[in-house]
Design a protein around this motif. Structure first.
Motif, PDB file in Angstrom:
ATOM      1  N   VAL A 181      -6.343   5.406 -19.929  1.00  0.00           N
ATOM      2  CA  VAL A 181      -7.019   4.540 -18.908  1.00  0.00           C
ATOM      3  C   VAL A 181      -6.157   3.697 -17.865  1.00  0.00           C
ATOM      4  O   VAL A 181      -5.176   3.150 -18.480  1.00  0.00           O
ATOM      5  CB  VAL A 181      -8.025   3.322 -19.299  1.00  0.00           C
ATOM      6  N   LEU A 182      -6.158   4.142 -16.869  1.00  0.00           N
ATOM      7  CA  LEU A 182      -5.541   3.527 -15.596  1.00  0.00           C
ATOM      8  C   LEU A 182      -6.375   2.245 -14.835  1.00  0.00           C
ATOM      9  O   LEU A 182      -7.385   2.527 -14.488  1.00  0.00           O
ATOM     10  CB  LEU A 182      -5.089   4.520 -14.513  1.00  0.00           C
ATOM     11  N   ASN A 183      -5.674   1.317 -14.714  1.00  0.00           N
ATOM     12  CA  ASN A 183      -6.197   0.072 -13.968  1.00  0.00           C
ATOM     13  C   ASN A 183      -5.304   0.078 -12.720  1.00  0.00           C
ATOM     14  O   ASN A 183      -4.093  -0.466 -12.639  1.00  0.00           O
ATOM     15  CB  ASN A 183      -6.214  -1.307 -14.668  1.00  0.00           C
ATOM     16  N   VAL A 184      -5.908   0.647 -11.599  1.00  0.00           N
ATOM     17  CA  VAL A 184      -5.082   0.864 -10.289  1.00  0.00           C
ATOM     18  C   VAL A 184      -5.336  -0.117  -9.361  1.00  0.00           C
ATOM     19  O   VAL A 184      -6.289  -0.457  -8.904  1.00  0.00           O
ATOM     20  CB  VAL A 184      -5.406   2.293  -9.652  1.00  0.00           C
ATOM     21  N   MET A 185      -4.182  -1.125  -8.897  1.00  0.00           N
ATOM     22  CA  MET A 185      -4.335  -2.114  -8.049  1.00  0.00           C
ATOM     23  C   MET A 185      -3.643  -1.736  -6.920  1.00  0.00           C
ATOM     24  O   MET A 185      -2.579  -1.126  -6.864  1.00  0.00           O
ATOM     25  CB  MET A 185      -3.743  -3.181  -8.652  1.00  0.00           C
ATOM     26  N   SER A 186      -3.898  -2.495  -5.407  1.00  0.00           N
ATOM     27  CA  SER A 186      -3.081  -2.305  -4.438  1.00  0.00           C
ATOM     28  C   SER A 186      -3.822  -3.274  -3.271  1.00  0.00           C
ATOM     29  O   SER A 186      -4.986  -3.667  -3.480  1.00  0.00           O
ATOM     30  CB  SER A 186      -3.073  -0.931  -3.952  1.00  0.00           C
ATOM     31  N   SER A 187      -3.173  -3.296  -2.412  1.00  0.00           N
ATOM     32  CA  SER A 187      -3.598  -4.005  -1.208  1.00  0.00           C
ATOM     33  C   SER A 187      -4.355  -3.240  -0.141  1.00  0.00           C
ATOM     34  O   SER A 187      -4.266  -1.732  -0.584  1.00  0.00           O
ATOM     35  CB  SER A 187      -2.496  -4.654  -0.269  1.00  0.00           C
ATOM     36  N   PRO A 188      -5.319  -3.483   0.499  1.00  0.00           N
ATOM     37  CA  PRO A 188      -6.061  -2.337   1.370  1.00  0.00           C
ATOM     38  C   PRO A 188      -5.185  -1.845   2.221  1.00  0.00           C
ATOM     39  O   PRO A 188      -4.199  -2.276   2.618  1.00  0.00           O
ATOM     40  CB  PRO A 188      -6.942  -3.638   2.260  1.00  0.00           C
ATOM     41  N   GLY A 189      -5.436  -0.469   2.414  1.00  0.00           N
ATOM     42  CA  GLY A 189      -4.643   0.201   3.207  1.00  0.00           C
ATOM     43  C   GLY A 189      -3.573   0.966   2.651  1.00  0.00           C
ATOM     44  O   GLY A 189      -2.638   1.564   3.237  1.00  0.00           O
ATOM     45  N   VAL A 192     -10.313  -3.678  -7.034  1.00  0.00           N
ATOM     46  CA  VAL A 192     -10.651  -4.063  -5.639  1.00  0.00           C
ATOM     47  C   VAL A 192      -9.321  -4.213  -4.888  1.00  0.00           C
ATOM     48  O   VAL A 192      -8.462  -4.463  -5.574  1.00  0.00           O
ATOM     49  CB  VAL A 192     -11.303  -5.648  -5.772  1.00  0.00           C
ATOM     50  N   GLY A 193      -9.207  -3.841  -3.644  1.00  0.00           N
ATOM     51  CA  GLY A 193      -8.115  -3.953  -2.717  1.00  0.00           C
ATOM     52  C   GLY A 193      -7.638  -5.590  -2.778  1.00  0.00           C
ATOM     53  O   GLY A 193      -7.945  -6.275  -1.957  1.00  0.00           O
ATOM     54  N   ASP A 221      -4.794   1.286 -20.543  1.00  0.00           N
ATOM     55  CA  ASP A 221      -3.522   1.699 -21.381  1.00  0.00           C
ATOM     56  C   ASP A 221      -2.364   1.169 -20.383  1.00  0.00           C
ATOM     57  O   ASP A 221      -1.289   0.829 -20.811  1.00  0.00           O
ATOM     58  CB  ASP A 221      -3.146   3.104 -21.462  1.00  0.00           C
ATOM     59  N   ILE A 222      -2.316   1.207 -19.212  1.00  0.00           N
ATOM     60  CA  ILE A 222      -1.423   0.957 -18.153  1.00  0.00           C
ATOM     61  C   ILE A 222      -1.973   0.225 -16.910  1.00  0.00           C
ATOM     62  O   ILE A 222      -2.857   0.971 -16.419  1.00  0.00           O
ATOM     63  CB  ILE A 222      -0.585   2.113 -18.117  1.00  0.00           C
ATOM     64  N   LYS A 223      -1.251  -0.737 -16.229  1.00  0.00           N
ATOM     65  CA  LYS A 223      -1.740  -1.099 -15.031  1.00  0.00           C
ATOM     66  C   LYS A 223      -0.735  -0.281 -14.052  1.00  0.00           C
ATOM     67  O   LYS A 223       0.457  -0.006 -14.247  1.00  0.00           O
ATOM     68  CB  LYS A 223      -1.388  -2.609 -14.948  1.00  0.00           C
ATOM     69  N   VAL A 224      -1.326  -0.003 -12.910  1.00  0.00           N
ATOM     70  CA  VAL A 224      -0.655   0.753 -11.827  1.00  0.00           C
ATOM     71  C   VAL A 224      -0.714  -0.137 -10.431  1.00  0.00           C
ATOM     72  O   VAL A 224      -1.952  -0.456  -9.934  1.00  0.00           O
ATOM     73  CB  VAL A 224      -1.298   2.415 -11.618  1.00  0.00           C
ATOM     74  N   THR A 225       0.295  -0.410  -9.973  1.00  0.00           N
ATOM     75  CA  THR A 225       0.332  -0.875  -8.586  1.00  0.00           C
ATOM     76  C   THR A 225       0.696   0.188  -7.601  1.00  0.00           C
ATOM     77  O   THR A 225       1.877   0.813  -7.716  1.00  0.00           O
ATOM     78  CB  THR A 225       1.209  -2.080  -8.653  1.00  0.00           C
ATOM     79  N   VAL A 226       0.032   0.166  -6.474  1.00  0.00           N
ATOM     80  CA  VAL A 226       0.230   1.051  -5.297  1.00  0.00           C
ATOM     81  C   VAL A 226       0.781   0.308  -4.111  1.00  0.00           C
ATOM     82  O   VAL A 226      -0.050  -0.607  -3.871  1.00  0.00           O
ATOM     83  CB  VAL A 226      -0.974   2.110  -5.068  1.00  0.00           C
TER      84      VAL A 226
END
Length: 220
Positions: free
Chosen positions: A32-40, A119-120, A133-138
């Motif tokens: 499982v990936l928890n993918v986070m980022s700012s909008p855009g 959410v962005g 399993d891991i947090k991901v920051t884009v």
């Protein structure tokens, strides 16, 4: 004083449900990936690329978080994978209970990789574990060199950082050395991939890494 108690109570309740989510997902051997980022940042486009490159070999499903719309979920659904939309009604993050309810709409026996597109926002989502399993920051190069230092918790908690839109570096004053220095000062173990979706750079390497992580969990 009461506000602190409320926040503590919310996080405690989330941690309890997170543990239940994690137990169930581990039993099913779903990575499982928890993918986070700012909008855009290009987060959804990266997910589209990952799905296109991996879906022939790995069974993928996506949980999409958005305050109001289903635009990103429609884009993901067009790739031919199961997707569940969570509309938070303005809330700035997904929590463990939202993910628990979303999983009720998925056949977990038919999933090897579950991607949660949060959410962005690079502040609130980092506070809430959801069973990943891991947090991901884009983040993209257009957001500035010092974004990690301005949103430290996301980078502190992310085992994987994706620096996107590297093809645009030449049009900005982005300092790659300072970016790496900032990320590593917050999380020296973070794995960093540099990507460009328009130029198809770094995506094969990212997908190879993800494929290995999925297989490791399946064979654990």
């Amino acid at each position: 004083m009461s506000a602190i108690k409320v926040v503590t109570s919310i996080l405690k309740a989330n941690d309890e449900i997170n543990s239940l989510n994690k137990k169930m997902l581990d039993e099913k051997k779903i990575y499982v990936l928890n993918v986070m980022s700012s909008p855009g940042s290009g987060k959804t486009t990266i997910l589209e690329k990952i799905i296109s490159k991996l879906q022939a070999d790995i069974k993928i499903a996506v949980i999409e978080g958005d305050p109001y719309t289903s635009i990103d979920a429609q884009r993901i659904e067009a790739k031919g994978v199961p997707v569940v939309q969570i509309n938070t009604g303005g809330a700035c993050h997904l929590d463990a209970n939202m993910i628990k309810n979303a999983m009720d709409n998925l056949n977990l026996n038919e999933i090897e990789l579950l991607i949660v597109e949060n959410v962005g926002n690079l502040v609130c989502p980092a506070e809430f574990d959801v069973g990943e399993d891991i947090k991901v920051t884009v983040m993209s190069t257009t957001e500035g060199t010092y974004k990690p230092l301005k949103c430290p918790l996301a980078f502190e908690k992310s085992g994987l950082v994706i620096l996107n839109k590297i093809d645009l570096v030449k049009y900005t004053n982005f300092d790659m050395d300072e970016f790496y220095k900032s990320v590593k000062s917050l999380n020296e173990k973070a794995i960093i991939f540099e990507t460009s979706c328009t130029q198809d750079l770094g995506l094969a390497e990212l997908c190879s890494w993800l494929k290995n992580k999925v297989r490791e969990k399946r064979n654990d």
